[in-house]
Scaffold this motif. Structure first.
Motif, PDB file in Angstrom:
ATOM      1  N   GLY A 139       0.816  -1.198   0.000  1.00  0.00           N
ATOM      2  CA  GLY A 139       0.000   0.000   0.000  1.00  0.00           C
ATOM      3  C   GLY A 139       0.856   1.257   0.000  1.00  0.00           C
ATOM      4  N   ASN A 140       0.201   2.385   0.073  1.00  0.00           N
ATOM      5  CA  ASN A 140       0.909   3.668   0.064  1.00  0.00           C
ATOM      6  C   ASN A 140       1.359   4.114   1.450  1.00  0.00           C
ATOM      7  N   HIS A 141       0.893   3.411   2.473  1.00  0.00           N
ATOM      8  CA  HIS A 141       1.234   3.769   3.852  1.00  0.00           C
ATOM      9  C   HIS A 141       1.692   2.521   4.618  1.00  0.00           C
ATOM     10  N   ASP A 163      -5.724   1.638   0.534  1.00  0.00           N
ATOM     11  CA  ASP A 163      -4.958   2.874   0.697  1.00  0.00           C
ATOM     12  C   ASP A 163      -5.262   3.588   2.017  1.00  0.00           C
TER      13      ASP A 163
END
Length: 186
Positions: A69-71, A154
């Motif tokens: 994911g982005n985090h 996300d």
């Protein structure tokens, strides 16, 4: 589900220390409070559990290109809470069951059933309605929801805080019940 197998090692380790190696009796002679004895075991298993799952996800990312994911930093509190629940559950089960064969069998059964009910073996939408209704009653549900939220939807740190809170609630329940029933010397 893999992280929750750590509970079996927690239970087995404590069982062996108490009944096979008599480590608990030696610890009781030391000028250390009982809570510190338990806390040392908890800390060790939480570190081991967190390291295990971090290693698995890192290798998945490195070797297979697993998207975190982005985090990805938002996964860490979920992993820590998972390891804490698992450790607490191992202490709870050790306090309840005195025979190691029964303890090991029950831990395996509970981990598998809870994993199935929580969506770790099959997606929740494939489960029957009655099972989906009770899924939030197992820690696996909250762990899977948090991990999937970060990796697939996300979500960030703030988004997984309810999952972490639920996992910490399970840990508190298992620790409370386990320490209430735990006997340092049998």
């Amino acid at each position: 589900m893999f992280t929750f197998w750590l509970g079996i090692f927690v239970a087995g380790g404590i069982y062996a220390e108490k009944r096979q190696f008599n480590t608990w009796r030696r610890n009781m002679a030391a000028p250390v409070h009982r809570s510190l004895i338990i806390a040392s075991r908890v800390l060790a298993y939480v570190v081991i559990g967190t390291a295990q799952v971090l290693t698995l996800f890192f290798l998945g990312w490195l070797i297979f290109g697993l998207s975190l994911g982005n985090h990805p930093y938002a996964l860490l509190p979920v992993f820590l809470a998972m390891a804490l629940v698992t450790t607490a559950f191992g202490i709870f089960m050790t306090a309840l069951i005195k025979d190691f064969v029964i303890l090991n069998s029950m831990m395996n059964l509970i981990v598998l059933v809870a994993a199935a009910a929580g969506g770790a073996l099959v997606p929740l939408f494939l489960l029957p309605d009655w099972l989906r209704t009770i899924s939030p009653a197992v820690p696996h549900y909250w762990a899977m929801d948090g991990v999937q939220g970060v990796m697939l939807l996300d979500e960030g740190l703030v988004d997984v805080l309810p999952n972490v809170a639920a996992l910490l609630g399970f840990a508190a329940l298992f620790f409370t019940l386990g320490l209430w029933r735990f006997r340092f010397v049998d």
